[in-house]
Design an enzyme around this catalytic site. Structure first.
Site: not given
Ligand code: GLP
Length: 247
Positions: A67, A136, A143
């Site tokens: 992404d 979430n 999402e």
């Molecule tokens: C972000 C990314 C995800 C990631 C998630 C969790 O929004 N788009 O790909 O897995 O959040 O993030 P974290 O590893 O910082 O908890």
């Protein structure tokens, strides 16, 4: 599903790097699906360490990232392209022209998605997809929604995601409201999936995603239908899942 319950973040990162590293050793021209966020930072550090020790060679690897924020250029220090460069690509011998991240600055969103899908089709299938897990239940930026989106699309970020990700920005208003993400269909086409989770804050969503009903309201729950998923987490993140599996 294989589950590795590790003591802490460092052990989780070593385990995940071992799995990714083994993939690259077994198939030097692997296509890796890569992720951003705080979860994989330690994994990338460990891969860099193994590369520097001469154990890994990324010269034939291709990568496709999940992404990118819409509206951010690759030079913006909050973009996911920038994240990948500073946390991984700049430190190993991967050919940068073979690293793909959606174009956050594309003028035409629809075209940007179509082009990214074409890249995934051309370079794929992904041999091993690395995933983090949003608070979430999101994977990539898929999402919670009424349906599973199949392919790369432009998404409105959930309020909880903006809240969770504001820690990386100076202020909440700076967090982009939209992003490009691979769809659930793209992710599910990977031959193998490696999902990493750490911290107590993820314990409930991990249990829901892997023991609860498969629903687009918890996007990661679709992974229950994938035949080759490895979940690597620290004890805190896996605590509630382990409780439910033991019942
Ligand atoms: C972000 C990314 C995800 C990631 C998630 C969790 O929004 N788009 O790909 O897995 O959040 O993030 P974290 O590893 O910082 O908890």
């Amino acid at each position: 599903m294989k589950i590795y319950c590790e003591k802490d973040y460092e052990a989780m990162s070593r385990r995940a790097a071992g799995i990714l590293g083994a993939q690259v050793i077994l198939k030097p021209d692997s296509v890796l699906g890569l992720a951003t966020g705080s979860s994989p930072v330690g994994t990338y550090q460990e891969l860099i360490r193994r590369y520097e020790a001469g154990e890994l060679d990324f010269s034939k690897v291709t990568s496709v990232n999940l992404d990118e924020y819409k509206g951010l250029s690759g030079e913006n220090d909050q973009s996911y392209r920038y994240f990948m460069n500073i946390h991984f690509f700049d430190h190993v011998n991967i050919d940068k022209s073979r690293t793909f991240v959606p174009d956050g600055l594309a003028k035409d969103s629809q075209k940007a998605c179509t082009e990214y899908n074409a890249i995934i089709r051309r370079e794929g299938p992904v041999d091993l997809q690395l995933l983090g897990l949003g608070n979430n239940g999101h994977i990539g930026f898929n999402e919670p929604a009424p349906i599973f989106e199949k392919e790369t699309h432009c998404v409105d970020l959930a309020a909880s995601t903006i809240e969770a990700n504001k820690r990386f920005f100076e202020k909440e208003e700076d967090v982009p409201r939209q992003a490009y993400t691979m769809g659930i269909g793209n992710i599910m086409q990977a031959k193998k999936i490696l999902i990493i989770v750490s911290g107590e804050g993820k314990a409930d969503i991990v249990a829901q995603a892997f023991c609860g009903p498969v629903t687009p309201e918890v996007p990661a729950s679709i992974l229950q239908f994938h035949s080759d998923v490895t979940l690597v987490g620290d004890e805190a993140a896996l605590s509630k899942l382990m409780e439910r599996l033991e019942q």
